[in-house]
Every structure is written in structure tokens, then in C-alpha cells.
Write an enzyme that holds these catalytic residues in place. Structure first.
Site, PDB file in Angstrom:
ATOM      1  N   LYS A 123       0.871  -1.187   0.000  1.00  0.00           N
ATOM      2  CA  LYS A 123       0.000   0.000   0.000  1.00  0.00           C
ATOM      3  C   LYS A 123       0.903   1.231   0.000  1.00  0.00           C
ATOM      4  O   LYS A 123       2.054   1.158   0.431  1.00  0.00           O
ATOM      5  CB  LYS A 123      -0.875  -0.009   1.261  1.00  0.00           C
ATOM      6  CG  LYS A 123      -2.099   0.852   1.181  1.00  0.00           C
ATOM      7  CD  LYS A 123      -3.292   0.156   0.527  1.00  0.00           C
ATOM      8  CE  LYS A 123      -4.439   1.105   0.336  1.00  0.00           C
ATOM      9  NZ  LYS A 123      -5.656   0.429  -0.154  1.00  0.00           N
ATOM     10  N   ASP A 163      -7.170   4.491  -4.237  1.00  0.00           N
ATOM     11  CA  ASP A 163      -7.791   4.355  -2.904  1.00  0.00           C
ATOM     12  C   ASP A 163      -8.386   5.734  -2.628  1.00  0.00           C
ATOM     13  O   ASP A 163      -8.620   6.509  -3.581  1.00  0.00           O
ATOM     14  CB  ASP A 163      -6.743   3.946  -1.859  1.00  0.00           C
ATOM     15  CG  ASP A 163      -7.370   3.558  -0.511  1.00  0.00           C
ATOM     16  OD1 ASP A 163      -7.958   2.473  -0.424  1.00  0.00           O
ATOM     17  OD2 ASP A 163      -7.301   4.357   0.454  1.00  0.00           O
TER      18      ASP A 163
HETATM   19  P1  NDP Z   1     -12.992   8.003  -2.308  1.00  0.00           P
HETATM   20  O1  NDP Z   1     -11.908   8.981  -2.107  1.00  0.00           O
HETATM   21  O2  NDP Z   1     -13.548   7.785  -3.652  1.00  0.00           O
HETATM   22  O3  NDP Z   1     -14.216   8.321  -1.332  1.00  0.00           O
HETATM   23  C1  NDP Z   1     -14.064   8.345   0.043  1.00  0.00           C
HETATM   24  C2  NDP Z   1     -15.356   8.824   0.665  1.00  0.00           C
HETATM   25  O4  NDP Z   1     -15.271   8.708   2.085  1.00  0.00           O
HETATM   26  C3  NDP Z   1     -15.652  10.278   0.381  1.00  0.00           C
HETATM   27  O5  NDP Z   1     -17.037  10.469   0.334  1.00  0.00           O
HETATM   28  C4  NDP Z   1     -15.023  10.975   1.572  1.00  0.00           C
HETATM   29  O6  NDP Z   1     -15.586  12.236   1.848  1.00  0.00           O
HETATM   30  C5  NDP Z   1     -15.348   9.996   2.687  1.00  0.00           C
HETATM   31  N1  NDP Z   1     -14.336  10.123   3.757  1.00  0.00           N
HETATM   32  C6  NDP Z   1     -12.985  10.110   3.647  1.00  0.00           C
HETATM   33  N2  NDP Z   1     -12.395  10.295   4.838  1.00  0.00           N
HETATM   34  C7  NDP Z   1     -13.392  10.432   5.717  1.00  0.00           C
HETATM   35  C8  NDP Z   1     -13.431  10.658   7.109  1.00  0.00           C
HETATM   36  N3  NDP Z   1     -12.318  10.780   7.842  1.00  0.00           N
HETATM   37  N4  NDP Z   1     -14.658  10.716   7.681  1.00  0.00           N
HETATM   38  C9  NDP Z   1     -15.788  10.575   6.943  1.00  0.00           C
HETATM   39  N5  NDP Z   1     -15.810  10.388   5.620  1.00  0.00           N
HETATM   40  C10 NDP Z   1     -14.633  10.319   5.018  1.00  0.00           C
HETATM   41  O7  NDP Z   1     -12.418   6.609  -1.702  1.00  0.00           O
HETATM   42  P2  NDP Z   1     -12.930   5.141  -1.957  1.00  0.00           P
HETATM   43  O8  NDP Z   1     -14.394   5.107  -2.112  1.00  0.00           O
HETATM   44  O9  NDP Z   1     -12.072   4.553  -2.999  1.00  0.00           O
HETATM   45  O10 NDP Z   1     -12.505   4.448  -0.578  1.00  0.00           O
HETATM   46  C11 NDP Z   1     -13.378   4.368   0.542  1.00  0.00           C
HETATM   47  C12 NDP Z   1     -12.897   3.251   1.466  1.00  0.00           C
HETATM   48  O11 NDP Z   1     -12.912   2.011   0.751  1.00  0.00           O
HETATM   49  C13 NDP Z   1     -11.480   3.392   2.005  1.00  0.00           C
HETATM   50  O12 NDP Z   1     -11.415   2.818   3.291  1.00  0.00           O
HETATM   51  C14 NDP Z   1     -10.666   2.532   1.048  1.00  0.00           C
HETATM   52  O13 NDP Z   1      -9.466   2.079   1.626  1.00  0.00           O
HETATM   53  C15 NDP Z   1     -11.639   1.379   0.833  1.00  0.00           C
HETATM   54  N6  NDP Z   1     -11.397   0.599  -0.368  1.00  0.00           N
HETATM   55  C16 NDP Z   1     -11.412   1.186  -1.617  1.00  0.00           C
HETATM   56  C17 NDP Z   1     -11.225   0.396  -2.721  1.00  0.00           C
HETATM   57  C18 NDP Z   1     -11.345   0.948  -4.097  1.00  0.00           C
HETATM   58  O14 NDP Z   1     -11.312   0.140  -5.033  1.00  0.00           O
HETATM   59  N7  NDP Z   1     -11.502   2.229  -4.287  1.00  0.00           N
HETATM   60  C19 NDP Z   1     -10.918  -1.052  -2.595  1.00  0.00           C
HETATM   61  C20 NDP Z   1     -11.026  -1.567  -1.267  1.00  0.00           C
HETATM   62  C21 NDP Z   1     -11.226  -0.754  -0.206  1.00  0.00           C
HETATM   63  P3  NDP Z   1     -14.810  13.577   1.404  1.00  0.00           P
HETATM   64  O15 NDP Z   1     -15.068  13.711  -0.062  1.00  0.00           O
HETATM   65  O16 NDP Z   1     -15.414  14.624   2.234  1.00  0.00           O
HETATM   66  O17 NDP Z   1     -13.354  13.335   1.733  1.00  0.00           O
END
Ligand code: NDP
Length: 442
Positions: A123, A163
Site C-alpha cells: 500500500k 484508494d
Molecule cells: P474516495 O476517495 O472515492 O471516497 C471516500 C469517501 O469517504 C468520500 O465520500 C469521503 O468524503 C469519505 N471520507 C474520507 N475520509 C473520511 C473521514 N475521515 N470521515 C468521513 N468520511 C470520510 O475513496 P474510496 O471510495 O475509494 O474508498 C473508501 C474506502 O474504501 C477506504 O477505506 C478505502 O481504503 C476502501 N477501499 C477502496 C477500494 C477501491 O477500489 N476504491 C478497494 C477496497 C477498499 P470527502 O469527499 O469529504 O473526503
């Protein structure tokens, strides 16, 4: 023994609670495996697996649109390559520091093993915040980041992906720089654009895969997704496509969020509006109510777990469901929780779900669809072929069903039926441990 290993991890990695949390959960689960196979104890497989094979930390200077210079920190933790090249995403978020990247890289080892594909765990990321930056600023940062990362990665060495904060735009900028520096067109990053080596379904994969996993959980719990109410936190890549698949299958998704607050729309969240706001306009979720005046916006993201629902999908970030939120979900009648984000439930929250017989799908199994489809992208790149959407989606569905089956089987074999946390940890660990043992002391 497990206590001693954990103590050593804490001593070696002080001030990194997320990493300690992830290691503790896995060590607790695999203790019976170590008892069953004395050769793993003798060869210190557990002690070796908690220590990254390589940690790279580097400076990333970049210039903003006003000519001001900023200095960010970049890193890549290459955790374990016993079963394949390091594979795992890059996170760009101000909260990134080694403890976060180590926890994610460690989890990735077992998740990747569960997919059945040949991928090790790694990562990376940076404390750069793409929010509010222009496309040109993001490009300059990505180019500087890749200027260093390029020397450490390669299609048979380490294959990063997206991510939090790293989507198609960032992957594009980084891929362009890699290609220029190395003078080669290879599958070194996944999540690429469809015209230049990307795979269909990769964008949807984590969210869709999560729901395929959820369907297996519901089947065993005697429940149906059709007509169920769903809350999905976050409004990024994982949340958007999880909501879309839930709706396709007849569920009613009533709430989602970003890091500022959450929206509740009892008419059902309009996913197209969320996509437009988040993927295209890069705006805050608050804006949703301008398009759908019946919906309500609430400031603060954690309140989302007070919304009454049948199914909760934490799809935002680590430790977003604490003990209190978990209890609230249980009290409100929630019967299934499937984790799309990595480690979104605290250990106390997980205990509450298990105690109350809530069907619980842990992240490293339930959200493995993203990396699994990245593995399929690597396969297509090697063959220089592109599979159809339907074909790739079918592969994804099959992989998620297999992951569920192997986690369930391991939980039963080790006397914890229904506990997919233990099942997923054991099934993933056994595969990597066998490979490490066979390959000798390296
Ligand atoms: P994105 O950046 O596309 O979206 C993240 C979302 O979560 C946004 O809506 C963001 O809001 C919100 N967010 C981020 N930090 C916080 C916080 N501290 N408190 C509340 N909301 C928060 O990321 P992903 O959708 O890709 O990833 C989301 C999760 O899924 C992560 O844990 C990632 O590790 C996991 N994941 C992702 C994969 C992928 O293929 N993308 C694969 C496997 C796991 P804002 O816009 O305000 O920051």
C-alpha cells in the site's frame, strides 16, 4: 506468543495505533493455526509476516498555481510478496502517515490471498490533499510523486492502484509519468482508462463486489435484499457503486455522506445526482438537497449510523463505526453490516455486531472485489486483451462467492461458525503461510 509478537510490533512501530489494531485482530484469529502447525511457529512465520519486506519513504515537492512550493511526504510499504507482486492502492489524504499505510498494507496481504489470484500485499500514498486543488496542481503533484515511485514499481514487482483521493484522474497522471520515465507501456498501475489498458468493471468493482458478498451473507441469514433499507457511508468510489448495485437488486438506499455531513432521502438516494456532484463537479454532498428538496442534510458524518436501516454499508474510512454507533444500529434493527471501507468498525463495534448475531462481513473479505478486478486487469494487460463488461462482472461475482465460501469454511473448521472475521483471517493467512514456509527463510 501472540502477545509477545504484538508487544514487539508496538515497540518497533510506536504511535501507529491503526497498524497495531489490524495486527492484533489477525494475530488473535490465527493463534489456533499456529498451534495446529508447529512448523509455522518454528520458522517464525507470524513474526515475519508482521514486518514489511520493504518500506520506502520519500519527498514529494510540487508547485501550486500561484507558484508556491509545497513539500509532501510519499511512501510505499511493500509488505509481502510470497504469493505474487505487491498489489494495493495509493491513498492521497492529509491523514496519511506510516501507521495508516502499514495497516492497509498488512490487511492487503490477506485480502489478496483470499481472491485466489497471485498478488502480494502492499500500500502507499501521501499526505497530499487533492480536495480543492486544480487539475494542473493534481497533475504536478502526481508527476512528482511518480518521479520517485517509478524506480520501485513494475508489472512483475509492485502494481499500485487507487484508494481514497486517488481515482481515474490521478491514475492517468501517474501512468503518463511512469511511461515517460521508464519508456515502456506495461500494466504497472490498475484502474487505468479504458482506452489505455484499463478493465471494464474496475470502477464499479469494490461496490459491486461488496454487494455480491452481502448477497451470500443474506442468503445464509435467511434474508432478502429486495425491499431492504440500506445506509451507505461515504459518497466516493466504493459507496456510489455499492448504492447503485443495491438499487438494481431492489433495495432502498436512504442515506450517504461525505466527511462534512450526511443526507437522508426517504424517496431513495438518487445515485446519478451523487455521481454528478462527486465524480464530475467534485462538490460537497450538502449540494444534493438543492436537487432533491425532500431530502435532509445533517452536519457531521458520524450521525449517519443513527438512521434506522436493515443493512449498513460503511464505505468511507477506518474506525467510522464505534461502539456507540454499533449499538445504535443494533437497537434500530439492523441485521447485516458489510464493510466496503478498510477497517471501518472498531474492535468494540465488531464485538457488538457478533454478540447480537448481526450478519457481519469484514472488510478484507467483503471489499476484495476491487483488488480482484485489478488482478483481472493485470491478466488482460498481460494477454493484451479486453474482456467484456458481462464477462468481467461474472468473474467478479464468482470470486466474491468463493471468498465468502472459503471464509465460512475456515470459520467452521476452527470452531467459530458464522464468525467471518476469524474465517477470513485464517483462510488468507493459511495461503500466505504455506508459501512463506515453502520458500524458506527469506
Ligand atoms: P474516495 O476517495 O472515492 O471516497 C471516500 C469517501 O469517504 C468520500 O465520500 C469521503 O468524503 C469519505 N471520507 C474520507 N475520509 C473520511 C473521514 N475521515 N470521515 C468521513 N468520511 C470520510 O475513496 P474510496 O471510495 O475509494 O474508498 C473508501 C474506502 O474504501 C477506504 O477505506 C478505502 O481504503 C476502501 N477501499 C477502496 C477500494 C477501491 O477500489 N476504491 C478497494 C477496497 C477498499 P470527502 O469527499 O469529504 O473526503
Amino acid at each position: 506468543m501472540v502477545k509477545a509478537i504484538l508487544a514487539q510490533v508496538k515497540k518497533r512501530n510506536p504511535g501507529e495505533p491503526e497498524f497495531h489494531q489490524a495486527v492484533e485482530e489477525v494475530l488473535e484469529s490465527i493463534a489456533p493455526v499456529l498451534d495446529k502447525y508447529p512448523e509455522y511457529k518454528a520458522t517464525k512465520i507470524a513474526e515475519r509476516i508482521v514486518e514489511p519486506e520493504r518500506q520506502i519513504i520519500f519527498r514529494v515537492p510540487w508547485m501550486d498555481d500561484k507558484g508556491q512550493i509545497h513539500v509532501q511526504r510519499g511512501m510505499r510499504i511493500e509488505f509481502n510478496s510470497a504469493i505474487g507482486p505487491y498489489k494495493g492502492g495509493l491513498r492521497f489524504h492529509p491523514s496519511v502517515y506510516p501507521g495508516i499505510i502499514k495497516f492497509l498494507g498488512f490487511e492487503q496481504i490477506f485480502k489478496n490471498a483470499l481472491t485466489g489470484l497471485a498478488m502480494g500485499g502492499g500500500k502507499g500514498g501521501s499526505d497530499f490533499d487533492p480536495k480543492g486543488k486544480s487539475d494542473n496542481e493534481v497533475m504536478r503533484f502526481c508527476q512528482s510523486f511518480m518521479g520517485e515511485l517509478a524506480r520501485h514499481i513494475g508489472p512483475n514487482t509492485d502494481v499500485p492502484a487507487g484508494d481514497i483521493g486517488v481515482g481515474g484522474r490521478e491514475i492517468g497522471f501517474m501512468y503518463g509519468m511512469y511511461r515517460k520515465i521508464r519508456n515502456e507501456f506495461t500494466g504497472v498501475l490498475t484502474g487505468k482508462g479504458l482506452d489505455w489498458g484499463g478493465s471494464l468493471v474496475r470502477t464499479e468493482a469494490t461496490g459491486y463486489g461488496l454487494v455480491y458478498f452481502l448477497l451470500e451473507m443474506l442468503k445464509d441469514a435467511g434474508k432478502n435484499i429486495k425491499g431492504a433499507t440500506v445506509v451507505s457511508s461515504g459518497s466516493g468510489n466504493v459507496s456510489i457503486y455499492a448504492m447503485q448495485k443495491c438499487q438494481q437488486l431492489g433495495a432502498k438506499v436512504i442515506a450517504c455522506s461525505d466527511s462534512n455531513g450526511y443526507i437522508v432521502d426517504m424517496n431513495g438516494i438518487n445515485v446519478k445526482t451523487v455521481q454528478q456532484l462527486k465524480e464530475v463537479e467534485r462538490k460537497r454532498i450538502k449540494e444534493y438537497i438543492k436537487h432533491h428538496p425532500d431530502a435532509k442534510y445533517h452536519e457531521g458524518c458520524n450521525g449517519i449510523w443513527n438512521v434506522k436501516c436493515d443493512i449498513a454499508l460503511p464505505n468511507a474510512t477506518q474506525n467510522e463505526i464505534d461502539e456507540k454507533s454499533a449499538q445504535k444500529l443494533v437497537d434500530n434493527g439492523c441485521y447485516a453490516v458489510a464493510e466496503g471501507a478498510n477497517m471501518p468498525s472498531t474492535p468494540e463495534a465488531v464485538k457488538i455486531f457478533l454478540k447480537n448475531k448481526v450478519s457481519f462481513g469484514p472488510a478484507k473479505a467483503a471489499n476484495a472485489g476491487g483488488v480482484a478486478t485489478s488482478g483481472l486487469e493485470m491478466a488482460q494487460n498481460s494477454q493484451r486483451l479486453s474482456w467484456t463488461f458481462e464477462e468481467t462482472d461474472k468473474h467478479l461475482e464468482k470470486i466474491m462467492k468463493n471468498i465468502y465460501a472459503s471464509a465460512k469454511k475456515a470459520s467452521e473448521e476452527y470452531g467459530k461458525p458464522g464468525n467471518l472475521v476469524v474465517g477470513a483471517n485464517i483462510a488468507g493467512f493459511e495461503k500466505v503461510a504455506r508459501a512463506m514456509y515453502a520458500q524458506g527463510l527469506i
